[in-house]
Every structure is written in C-alpha cells, then in structure tokens.
Design a protein around this motif. Sequence first.
Motif, PDB file in Angstrom:
ATOM      1  N   UNK A 195      12.405   2.789   5.432  1.00 11.10           N
ATOM      2  CA  UNK A 195      12.729   2.565   4.023  1.00 11.10           C
ATOM      3  C   UNK A 195      11.523   2.866   3.145  1.00 11.10           C
ATOM      4  N   UNK A 196      11.788   3.043   1.856  1.00 17.11           N
ATOM      5  CA  UNK A 196      10.702   3.270   0.896  1.00 17.11           C
ATOM      6  C   UNK A 196       9.804   2.041   0.798  1.00 17.11           C
ATOM      7  N   UNK A 197      10.397   0.847   0.933  1.00 15.11           N
ATOM      8  CA  UNK A 197       9.620  -0.388   0.869  1.00 15.11           C
ATOM      9  C   UNK A 197       8.610  -0.436   2.011  1.00 15.11           C
ATOM     10  N   UNK A 198       9.060  -0.112   3.221  1.00 13.27           N
ATOM     11  CA  UNK A 198       8.161  -0.158   4.372  1.00 13.27           C
ATOM     12  C   UNK A 198       7.113   0.951   4.328  1.00 13.27           C
ATOM     13  N   UNK A 199       7.468   2.057   3.714  1.00 13.45           N
ATOM     14  CA  UNK A 199       6.455   3.105   3.508  1.00 13.45           C
ATOM     15  C   UNK A 199       5.357   2.602   2.587  1.00 13.45           C
ATOM     16  N   UNK A 200       5.745   1.959   1.482  1.00 17.08           N
ATOM     17  CA  UNK A 200       4.757   1.435   0.542  1.00 17.08           C
ATOM     18  C   UNK A 200       3.887   0.361   1.196  1.00 17.08           C
ATOM     19  N   UNK A 201       4.499  -0.456   2.041  1.00 19.96           N
ATOM     20  CA  UNK A 201       3.733  -1.494   2.733  1.00 19.96           C
ATOM     21  C   UNK A 201       2.688  -0.883   3.650  1.00 19.96           C
ATOM     22  N   UNK A 202       3.067   0.197   4.339  1.00 22.40           N
ATOM     23  CA  UNK A 202       2.100   0.848   5.228  1.00 22.40           C
ATOM     24  C   UNK A 202       0.969   1.482   4.430  1.00 22.40           C
ATOM     25  N   UNK A 203       1.303   2.113   3.323  1.00 25.16           N
ATOM     26  CA  UNK A 203       0.271   2.727   2.485  1.00 25.16           C
ATOM     27  C   UNK A 203      -0.729   1.688   2.001  1.00 25.16           C
ATOM     28  N   UNK A 204      -0.232   0.476   1.754  1.00 24.09           N
ATOM     29  CA  UNK A 204      -1.089  -0.590   1.236  1.00 24.09           C
ATOM     30  C   UNK A 204      -1.903  -1.270   2.329  1.00 24.09           C
ATOM     31  N   UNK A 205      -1.295  -1.484   3.501  1.00 22.27           N
ATOM     32  CA  UNK A 205      -1.941  -2.322   4.521  1.00 22.27           C
ATOM     33  C   UNK A 205      -2.248  -1.626   5.836  1.00 22.27           C
ATOM     34  N   UNK A 206      -1.682  -0.445   6.068  1.00 16.89           N
ATOM     35  CA  UNK A 206      -1.841   0.181   7.367  1.00 16.89           C
ATOM     36  C   UNK A 206      -0.995  -0.535   8.409  1.00 16.89           C
ATOM     37  N   UNK A 207      -1.338  -0.349   9.683  1.00 16.05           N
ATOM     38  CA  UNK A 207      -0.559  -0.950  10.764  1.00 16.05           C
ATOM     39  C   UNK A 207      -0.862  -2.433  10.950  1.00 16.05           C
ATOM     40  N   UNK A 208      -2.111  -2.796  10.827  1.00 21.82           N
ATOM     41  CA  UNK A 208      -2.515  -4.186  11.042  1.00 21.82           C
ATOM     42  C   UNK A 208      -2.917  -4.835   9.729  1.00 21.82           C
ATOM     43  N   UNK A 209      -2.072  -5.724   9.251  1.00 23.20           N
ATOM     44  CA  UNK A 209      -2.333  -6.383   7.967  1.00 23.20           C
ATOM     45  C   UNK A 209      -3.180  -7.629   8.147  1.00 23.20           C
ATOM     46  N   UNK A 210      -4.428  -7.433   8.514  1.00 21.94           N
ATOM     47  CA  UNK A 210      -5.326  -8.574   8.732  1.00 21.94           C
ATOM     48  C   UNK A 210      -5.532  -9.389   7.455  1.00 21.94           C
ATOM     49  N   UNK A 211      -5.540  -8.719   6.307  1.00 22.83           N
ATOM     50  CA  UNK A 211      -5.908  -9.388   5.058  1.00 22.83           C
ATOM     51  C   UNK A 211      -4.713  -9.871   4.250  1.00 22.83           C
ATOM     52  N   UNK A 212      -3.507  -9.731   4.798  1.00 20.67           N
ATOM     53  CA  UNK A 212      -2.329 -10.213   4.082  1.00 20.67           C
ATOM     54  C   UNK A 212      -2.275 -11.738   4.106  1.00 20.67           C
TER      55      UNK A 212
END
Length: 339
Positions: A195-212
Amino acid sequence: MGKHVISDLWQMQSLPLEAKIRMTKYRIRQWVEYYGEDGVYVSFSGGKDSTVLLDLVRQMYPNVPAVFIDTGLEYPEIREFVKTFSNVTWLKPKKNFKQIITEFGYPFISKEVSGKIYEARNKPDGYAATQCFNPNSEKVQRYGRRYDYSKWKFFFEAPFKVGANCCNVMKKNPVKKYERDSHRVGITAQMASESAVRTRQWLENGCNGFNKKRPISNPMSFWTEQDVLLYIKLYNLTICSVYGDIVTEPSDSDYEFTERSEIFDKDRPLLKTTGCSRTGCMFCGYGCHLEKSPTRFERMKETHPKQYAYIMKPVEEGGLGYKDVIDWINQHGNMDIKY
C-alpha cells in the motif's frame, strides 16, 4: 526528512531473491541483537508472508515466540494451520466483529477512505476530514490528488456506518497489550508494495523502526508478492491449504504489472496460487470494488458457504447485512461489486 527516497526502495525491490534473503536476515539479526531473544516476537497471521518470515527468523533464532491474533475473522484453515506450529501465543480481542461494525461501521473501499468517512460523519471536529471530500478544498489543492476523496462523498448518505476501527480494536489493541505485558517488540511481514501507506512508512523508518514510539521491525519490506511465492516454491515451504498450489502463470496470460514494485518481476516466470491469493480477514471489504470476477465474496460462496450465508444475511435475521450494504454501494456509487 525521511530515512530513504523512493529510488532506494525501487533498487532494493529489483534485487534477486538470494540477496533479499541475506539482507532480511541481517535486519533480523540487528533487531534481535538490540532487544535480545527474550525481547522480540514474530507477528504470525498464518498467511504466506508471515509463514516465510517465521521460517527465516527461526532458522536463526529457534526459540523466538510467534503471536497469533484469533479475531474470529480468519479462514478456518488458517486457524488449523497455526495450530501446527509450536511456541505460538494466541490473543483474542475484547469485541467481536459484529460489535465492531455496529459501533464503528463496515470496512469498505480502503482503511484511509473509510476512516475519513467515519470521522467526517461522526466526529464534531471532523472538519479536516470533510475537506478530503471537496476537490476544491485548500487541503486537496495544497497536498494533491491523494487527498481527494470526493468520489466517495456519496457514503455520507449511507443508511449504515462506514469505519476503519476494526483493525485497531481487533488486532492492534490485543497485540499492544501483549507487548506491554511481555516487554517484547514485534517483527512483522509487512511489505512496502502492499500500500501507499506502507511505502511512506518505509521511506520514513526503513526496515527497523528503532526510534518509533512503538518500535517495530519489517525486515521483508522490500520484498514483493512474487518473492514470497518464489521462496515458498524454492524451499518447499508448507503454507496453509487455503492457498492451494503455487503454479506458473501461462505465458499468454493477461497479467497486469503494477506501476510500482511488481514491475521488477517482469523478467522471471510469474507465480500464482490456485486458491486464495490473500487471506487476512475473511469479511474485510477493503479493495473489493477493484476485483474482477471471481471476487473474494464469490469465492467464499463456493468454498465457505456457511460464512458466506452469515455475512450476507440481513442484520435483523442475525447476519451481518453485507448483501444490503453491497447493493447500496453498487447503486449509489455506480459500482459492480460482485457477490
């Protein structure tokens, strides 16, 4: 500024499967080394994507637990398949699906659209959401076409509720409680191509969202649907029977490449399942308006007649009222959702 740009994703999606496996295992190792084996879990839906993920994780860390959320919306075959795995924690939501649609509304079109419809119709401060349904609004003019939901404005007159809270209540809330109680963080099989939402999430955080705020690992983010099918076929991985067999598309098939990730699969034989292509929640209506016949509901009628009869039966007769809802959407939205 995000962590990545879209060309980074395209480059990773174009890699051969062997390279993707190595990169995914590296990201899993990073995650587990940071939080410890006793600080992580695998989100396991019983679907083919999460089955591949669990296989990869347990090759490296056999004792990492899996978590399955028993919402009551899964195919019966999925529940039986999950029972064949060891070290799986089963979670249950506090409300069932009928309570959810009664309180919040039916999940149709997409999570974003139904969420905005619910907000605009039901919340006193829903003005911002209402702007998405006006193509001339400042929000649409400023941020572009992806915020223009004007074609769905007819839902404002629907005699039933439309909403996007089913996932929050039935899936996210139980797993968030599990994370708080167990002090573990999740590894999921979400892919940016979904989805476009998950694409945007990857662009923002990469694979490992340590800082979320809620840390989460998506080590297969750069895989495609074809990668998953190829992995299953190459490594003879057992998946749920509801998918049927994995076969090669005929060379003269009318397969349509998407504008994004799947285009990278064009140079290798295309694979498909003979049964369900996706499992997820049986009763979810997201995206059904885009499906060609046989649709998910037409397939359910043949393969799971008991569940089909229940969701199509009128609410006043003890069912979920899907027939009336779909008929109304087809009539007022000029659509042809087949069931």
